[in-house]
Design a protein around this motif. Structure first.
Motif, short mmCIF file in Angstrom:
data_model
loop_
_atom_site.label_atom_id
_atom_site.label_comp_id
_atom_site.label_asym_id
_atom_site.label_seq_id
_atom_site.Cartn_x
_atom_site.Cartn_y
_atom_site.Cartn_z
N PHE A 121 0.86 -1.11 0.04
CA PHE A 121 0.11 0.04 0.07
C PHE A 121 0.97 1.10 -0.15
CE2 PHE A 121 0.71 -1.36 4.36
CZ PHE A 121 1.10 -0.28 5.03
N GLU A 122 0.20 2.45 -0.47
CA GLU A 122 0.82 3.57 -0.20
C GLU A 122 0.71 4.38 0.88
OE1 GLU A 122 1.46 7.68 -3.24
OE2 GLU A 122 -0.30 6.20 -3.64
N THR A 123 1.74 5.30 1.28
CA THR A 123 1.71 5.87 2.61
C THR A 123 2.17 7.29 2.27
OG1 THR A 123 2.42 5.99 5.02
CG2 THR A 123 3.94 5.13 3.35
N GLU A 124 1.79 8.29 3.26
CA GLU A 124 2.34 9.67 3.04
C GLU A 124 3.67 9.82 3.89
OE1 GLU A 124 1.31 12.24 1.40
OE2 GLU A 124 -0.51 11.03 0.59
N ASN A 125 3.97 8.84 5.03
CA ASN A 125 5.16 9.27 5.64
C ASN A 125 5.72 7.59 5.83
OD1 ASN A 125 7.10 9.29 7.86
ND2 ASN A 125 6.24 11.47 7.80
N LEU A 126 6.85 7.36 5.46
CA LEU A 126 7.41 6.07 5.60
C LEU A 126 7.66 5.70 7.00
CD1 LEU A 126 9.73 5.52 2.67
CD2 LEU A 126 7.63 4.74 2.71
N GLU A 127 8.36 6.75 7.83
CA GLU A 127 8.89 6.47 9.17
C GLU A 127 7.34 6.38 10.12
OE1 GLU A 127 11.52 5.87 10.63
OE2 GLU A 127 12.45 5.97 8.90
N THR A 128 6.40 7.20 9.78
CA THR A 128 5.19 6.94 10.62
C THR A 128 4.63 5.51 10.62
OG1 THR A 128 4.77 9.41 10.62
CG2 THR A 128 3.17 7.78 11.08
N THR A 129 4.56 5.04 9.04
CA THR A 129 4.00 3.78 8.86
C THR A 129 4.91 2.62 9.69
OG1 THR A 129 3.32 4.63 7.06
CG2 THR A 129 3.42 2.22 7.24
N TYR A 130 6.21 2.80 9.64
CA TYR A 130 7.05 1.71 10.29
C TYR A 130 6.94 1.73 11.61
CZ TYR A 130 11.49 -0.49 11.51
OH TYR A 130 12.63 -1.53 12.25
N GLU A 131 6.79 2.82 12.31
CA GLU A 131 6.71 3.05 13.73
C GLU A 131 5.49 2.31 14.09
OE1 GLU A 131 8.50 3.78 16.17
OE2 GLU A 131 10.23 4.25 14.79
N PHE A 171 5.11 -1.00 1.89
CA PHE A 171 4.85 0.10 1.80
C PHE A 171 5.85 1.19 1.12
CE2 PHE A 171 6.62 -0.59 5.81
CZ PHE A 171 7.23 0.49 6.26
N TYR A 172 5.05 2.23 0.44
CA TYR A 172 5.81 3.13 -0.48
C TYR A 172 5.44 4.50 -0.34
CZ TYR A 172 2.06 2.61 -4.23
OH TYR A 172 1.12 2.59 -4.77
N LYS A 173 6.28 5.65 -0.95
CA LYS A 173 5.79 7.05 -0.96
C LYS A 173 6.26 7.30 -2.39
CE LYS A 173 6.51 11.60 1.08
NZ LYS A 173 7.24 12.30 1.85
N THR A 174 5.20 8.12 -3.13
CA THR A 174 5.54 8.39 -4.37
C THR A 174 6.16 9.86 -4.28
OG1 THR A 174 3.38 7.42 -5.12
CG2 THR A 174 4.28 9.19 -6.62
N ILE A 175 7.02 9.95 -5.15
CA ILE A 175 7.88 11.28 -5.26
C ILE A 175 7.93 11.86 -6.51
CG2 ILE A 175 9.55 10.57 -3.38
CD1 ILE A 175 11.56 9.80 -5.44
#
Length: 276
Positions: free
Chosen positions: A71-81, A214-218
């Protein structure tokens, strides 16, 4: 007389082994029929967590669960936590953790091993806040019949091993001892192989595997943040670098240029003399 007795006992042990394997296969054929999803025995209901055999012995079902999420996320670190909190809550552990960059995105991929009883709650916890999944696969494989089959054959091999040990204690000739030990060695290899299969299967049953990506689009840098003035300046610099490279190239071939000028001057002078 003793030699004949040993040979007869060996023959009997081999026949017993074949008979035991046949009985195991027959028992498994019967057991396969008695694996209902839900069965009513008298007034007692047997749920999906197990079933009862002909001897009224409850046998726990063996289920292997696997999950694959992306899935896509806005913030990788927040999702990881968030995932780490769910891992701790579910008494799980992270087996693999990798991150990288794809075309237009940065990602993180985690493999989690979690006790099977906490599988569903863990999926629910990490799904919190996810708008949609690019990929969500949940697999459950019932390996009860396979597990019982291996376990039954293992028990049969151990019984056969004990019979050969008894024969070895009664053997008097070296040839008889060597023959029995060779059979024991082969049986013990089979026992170790089946024990390894059971351990591997039990590990997959008790600990489910979940792969989370999980990934974030740049945004692409090219053509997005560069203004028109910047483009003009870049073109001017490119022209200046082009002229500089031209003169540097001339300096590298200056001896040939001098020779060419000298030849041109000499030929022109000779040509003027002939015309006079």
């Amino acid at each position: 007389m003793k030699s004949k007795l040993i040979i007869a006992l060996l023959f009997f042990a081999v026949l017993s082994c074949k008979k035991a394997d046949a009985e195991v296969s027959q028992d498994m054929a019967i057991t396969a029929v008695k694996l209902p999803a839900k069965k009513l025995i008298g007034s007692e209901a047997i749920s999906n967590s197990g079933f009862k055999d002909a001897e009224n012995t409850t046998i726990e079902q063996k289920i292997i669960k696997n999950g694959n999420l992306r899935f896509e996320t806005e913030n990788l670190e927040t999702t990881y936590e968030q995932i780490k909190i769910a891992v701790k809550k579910g008494k799980a552990f992270i087996q693999n953790d990798s991150e990288g960059k794809d075309y237009g995105s940065i990602y993180r991929r985690i493999t989690v091993r979690i006790p099977s009883q906490n599988f569903d709650s863990f999926i629910k916890d990490i799904s919190t806040g996810v708008t949609y999944f690019d990929n969500k696969e949940i697999n459950s494989e019932d390996v009860t019949e396979q597990y019982i089959d291996i376990d039954a054959r293992l028990k049969a091999k151990k019984k056969l091993e004990n019979r050969y040990i008894e024969l070895l204690s009664k053997a008097t000739k070296m040839s008889e001892m060597l023959a029995i030990e060779a059979q024991l060695s082969a049986i013990r290899e089979e026992i170790e192989a089946k024990e390894g299969q059971l351990r591997y299967m039990q590990n997959r049953i008790s600990l489910s595997t979940i792969t989370i990506e999980f990934y974030k689009t740049i945004a692409e840098e090219r053509g997005v943040t560069i203004s028109y003035g910047a483009k003009v300046w870049n073109a001017f610099k490119s022209g200046f670098y082009g002229i500089s490279n031209f003169f540097l190239g001339l300096l590298e071939v200056w001896p040939f240029i001098i020779i060419a000028i000298a030849l041109f001057y000499f030929i022109r002078k000779r040509f003027k003399k002939k015309n006079k």
